[in-house]
Design a protein around this motif. Structure first.
Motif, PDB file in Angstrom:
ATOM      1  N   VAL A   5      16.121  -4.044  -6.242  1.00  0.00           N
ATOM      2  CA  VAL A   5      15.201  -5.068  -5.770  1.00  0.00           C
ATOM      3  C   VAL A   5      15.450  -6.398  -6.493  1.00  0.00           C
ATOM      4  O   VAL A   5      15.279  -7.474  -5.919  1.00  0.00           O
ATOM      5  N   LEU A   6      15.935  -6.327  -7.735  1.00  0.00           N
ATOM      6  CA  LEU A   6      16.217  -7.570  -8.467  1.00  0.00           C
ATOM      7  C   LEU A   6      17.365  -8.327  -7.799  1.00  0.00           C
ATOM      8  O   LEU A   6      17.382  -9.558  -7.754  1.00  0.00           O
ATOM      9  N   ARG A  50      17.994  -8.145  -4.616  1.00  0.00           N
ATOM     10  CA  ARG A  50      17.449  -8.717  -3.385  1.00  0.00           C
ATOM     11  C   ARG A  50      16.610  -9.962  -3.670  1.00  0.00           C
ATOM     12  O   ARG A  50      16.593 -10.900  -2.874  1.00  0.00           O
ATOM     13  N   VAL A  51      15.941  -9.971  -4.820  1.00  0.00           N
ATOM     14  CA  VAL A  51      15.194 -11.186  -5.208  1.00  0.00           C
ATOM     15  C   VAL A  51      16.170 -12.357  -5.326  1.00  0.00           C
ATOM     16  O   VAL A  51      15.939 -13.428  -4.762  1.00  0.00           O
ATOM     17  N   GLY A  52      17.284 -12.117  -6.043  1.00  0.00           N
ATOM     18  CA  GLY A  52      18.289 -13.170  -6.203  1.00  0.00           C
ATOM     19  C   GLY A  52      18.800 -13.650  -4.850  1.00  0.00           C
ATOM     20  O   GLY A  52      18.903 -14.851  -4.602  1.00  0.00           O
ATOM     21  N   ILE A  77      21.487 -12.565 -13.067  1.00  0.00           N
ATOM     22  CA  ILE A  77      20.904 -11.267 -12.716  1.00  0.00           C
ATOM     23  C   ILE A  77      21.737 -10.091 -13.230  1.00  0.00           C
ATOM     24  O   ILE A  77      21.261  -9.316 -14.041  1.00  0.00           O
ATOM     25  N   ALA A 128      20.546  -8.040 -16.519  1.00  0.00           N
ATOM     26  CA  ALA A 128      19.994  -6.738 -16.118  1.00  0.00           C
ATOM     27  C   ALA A 128      20.770  -5.609 -16.781  1.00  0.00           C
ATOM     28  O   ALA A 128      20.251  -4.524 -16.970  1.00  0.00           O
TER      29      ALA A 128
END
Ligand SMILES: Nc1ncnc2c1ncn2[C@@H]1O[C@H](COP(=O)(O)OP(=O)(O)O)[C@@H](O)[C@H]1O
Ligand SMILES: [Mg+2]
Lengths: 280, 263
Positions: free
Chosen positions: B162-163, B165-167, B181, B185
């Motif tokens: 999901v991180l 996809r946020v980016g 990211i 991460a």
């Protein structure tokens, strides 16, 4: 609202004939089938449907994160082909960056576009205060509660100043009290910023409390069952929940939804039974 | 052992605990046996030199410029190996972790080559890079590369999707995705890989120096050995032991490094 021309002229978001199929081990399934709707500027539209009916799929299509669909999504007349700057997404899952403080999380989209440090700190402060997290700027997400983290995600998306706020079950993982209070917060912010909002949810109360219109989806394939106008006075707070009209809307939507939800449950049950049978 | 020691001491206050006493007794008796052996004449000449001569050699070593020169050479070799092996390991790890096809094609090679003792490639390195520090750097790099690449590839696959996809939803470019990211991460697997990498780079470099070289701590050790200067050799081993402990502690610190959080 300016009454210029046909309804499509003043729609800011147009979702037209979206169809999404997935290839699975059991063969192709149609997750979203022929869904079309329009969102006017400043409007709060909710999409409601039982779990598994294709809501997140639709969310990803509108957000430009899914590209194997048929149909067109356009924002202010422009057809999107990938993530669009006018659409800000808030995800269902926990999505704050654990290595960034609250303020750095919220400033993330501003950092990407190269805004100067001082300016972006100022903007980030504004949106942190807006979601009610002033004083928590230098905390890490790990030090916050789930509801606070979800507010950080919301502030981060608002900081990119999207024309359309697109949220996928943003309160689903929260407890009922937090969910209600956060719903109030979102409603208040939405009314204050006149933020065009598309909320995806499976929660009827939440949808009726916040929306101008609610699109009810069917289960497998995910089609538009009905679009309901919610004619409750604004500004609203969570107190609207106790009004008679509110109860009527909830009952009306539940009767639509119950059929779909029970089909979804039967589907899941038969899936489990079938797979237990073949496994033994 | 250490836990019990600490607990007992906490309970008994500042007085010496039985564990501490036992430890001191072990060290003292080892030293005593050593000293006895060195004076017994049972062993060939200086194989077990007296403690005093080792101490003298240690002082001579620590006051000689040539020691610091060679220490600098070894440290530079290890640092260079860690930089090259670490960076290329991170880069390859990201590629393998991001791309299913590449990972299918290459990752099994890395798995098999990873645990192979890299010293067997040393003759090749000598032919390619000569007997100077370059061949040591090459061997250290080779040692360091594998654990870093494997750790980063696994870390890459472990990133919360999901991180990413946020980016994407904020329209981050490929470079922004990597820097803002992917890397942060993966801070834990990366640091872990570098810890393992430093360990094996240290071993690889020193091993190579003791095989064939003209500079460095490994060279000094093997030189002391071949001129049968046993006190000096032991002095070097002691110094090396202390340095290795220091390096380990330093990288251990990295694990809890807070500044990495804020990339
Ligand atoms: N990547 C995918 N591959 C295959 N099937 C998927 C995929 N994503 C979702 N589905 C299926 O599509 C249907 C709709 O999923 P989703 O959009 O997540 O529904 P919702 O958000 O309403 O719960 C579900 O039956 C789900 O199993
Ligand atoms: Mg969903």
């Amino acid at each position: 609202m300016p009454a210029a021309g046909s309804p499509s002229d003043d729609a800011i978001l147009v979702v037209d004939d979206i169809v999404v199929r997935y290839e699975t081990a059991e063969g192709p399934i149609t997750a979203v089938d022929d869904v079309s709707f329009k969102v006017r500027p400043g409007e709060f539209l909710s999409v409601i449907g039982p779990s598994g009916c294709g809501k997140s799929t639709l969310f990803n299509v509108i957000g430009g994160l899914l590209s194997h669909h048929q149909g067109v999504v356009s924002v202010a007349g422009e057809t999107i082909s990938g993530p669009h700057q006018s659409i800000g997404m808030v995800f269902q899952e926990e999505s704050t960056f654990p290595w960034r403080t609250v303020i750095d999380n919220v400033a993330f989209p501003l950092e990407l576009v190269g805004m100067a440090r001082a300016k972006r700190a100022e903007r980030a402060h504004y949106f942190i205060a807006l979601v009610g997290l002033a004083g928590f700027e230098n905390r890490y997400p790990g030090e916050l509660s789930g509801g606070m983290r979800q507010r950080v995600s919301l502030a981060r998306t608002l900081a990119s100043e999207p024309k359309i706020l697109l949220m996928d079950e943003p309160f689903a993982a929260l407890d009922e009290q937090t969910r209600l209070l956060l719903g109030d917060k979102v409603l208040q912010i939405q009314q204050q910023l006149k933020q065009t909002t598309l909320l995806i949810t499976h929660n009827i109360t939440e949808a009726v409390q916040m929306s101008d219109r609610i699109l009810v989806m069917t289960y497998r394939p995910g089609k538009t069952k009905r679009i309901v106008d919610i004619d409750l006075p604004r500004p609203r707070t969570s107190e609207v929940v106790s009004s008679v009209a509110f109860g009527r809307y909830v009952a009306e939507i539940w009767s639509d939804l119950r059929e779909e939800a029970s089909r979804g449950m039967q589907d899941e049950e038969s899936y489990v039974l079938h797979h237990d049978g073949t496994a033994s | 052992m250490a836990e019990t020691g600490r607990l007992t001491r906490a309970a008994a206050g500042p007085a010496l605990s039985p564990v501490t006493l036992l430890r001191a007794a072990i060290i003292l008796s080892a030293l005593a046996v050593w000293e006895l052996l060195s004076h017994s004449g049972w062993l060939y000449r200086d194989v077990v030199p007296s403690l005093l001569s080792i101490l003298r050699a240690l002082i001579a070593l620590l006051t000689s410029p040539s020691y610091y020169f060679n220490l600098g050479v070894t440290a530079a070799e290890i640092a260079t190996a860690l930089a090259i092996g670490g960076l290329s390991g991170v880069a390859v790890g990201i590629l393998l972790g991001a791309n299913r096809f590449l990972s299918k094609a290459f990752e099994s090679y890395i798995y098999y080559l990873g645990p192979t003792p890299k010293i067997i490639f040393f003759p090749v390195m000598i032919m390619w890079f000569g007997v100077g520090p370059e061949s040591k750097v090459a061997l250290g790099t080779l040692s360091c590369f594998f654990p870093v690449a494997l750790s980063v590839a696994a870390g890459m696959r472990g990133i919360d999707k999901v991180l990413i996809r946020v980016g994407e939803s904020f329209r981050a470019g490929p470079w922004q995705m990597v820097v803002k990211i992917y890397l942060p991460a993966m801070r834990h697997p990366i640091i872990n890989g570098i810890r393992l990498g430093l360990g094996v780079a240290l071993i690889g470099t020193l091993l190579a120096e003791t095989k064939l070289s003209n500079k460095g701590i490994g060279f000094l050790i093997i030189n002391a050995y071949s001129t049968f200067d046993m006190p000096r050799m032991y002095a070097l081993l002691i110094v090396l032991f202390v340095l290795a402990i220091g390096a380990n502690a330093l990288v251990g610190r990295l694990g809890g490094l807070d500044s990495i959080k804020r990339i």
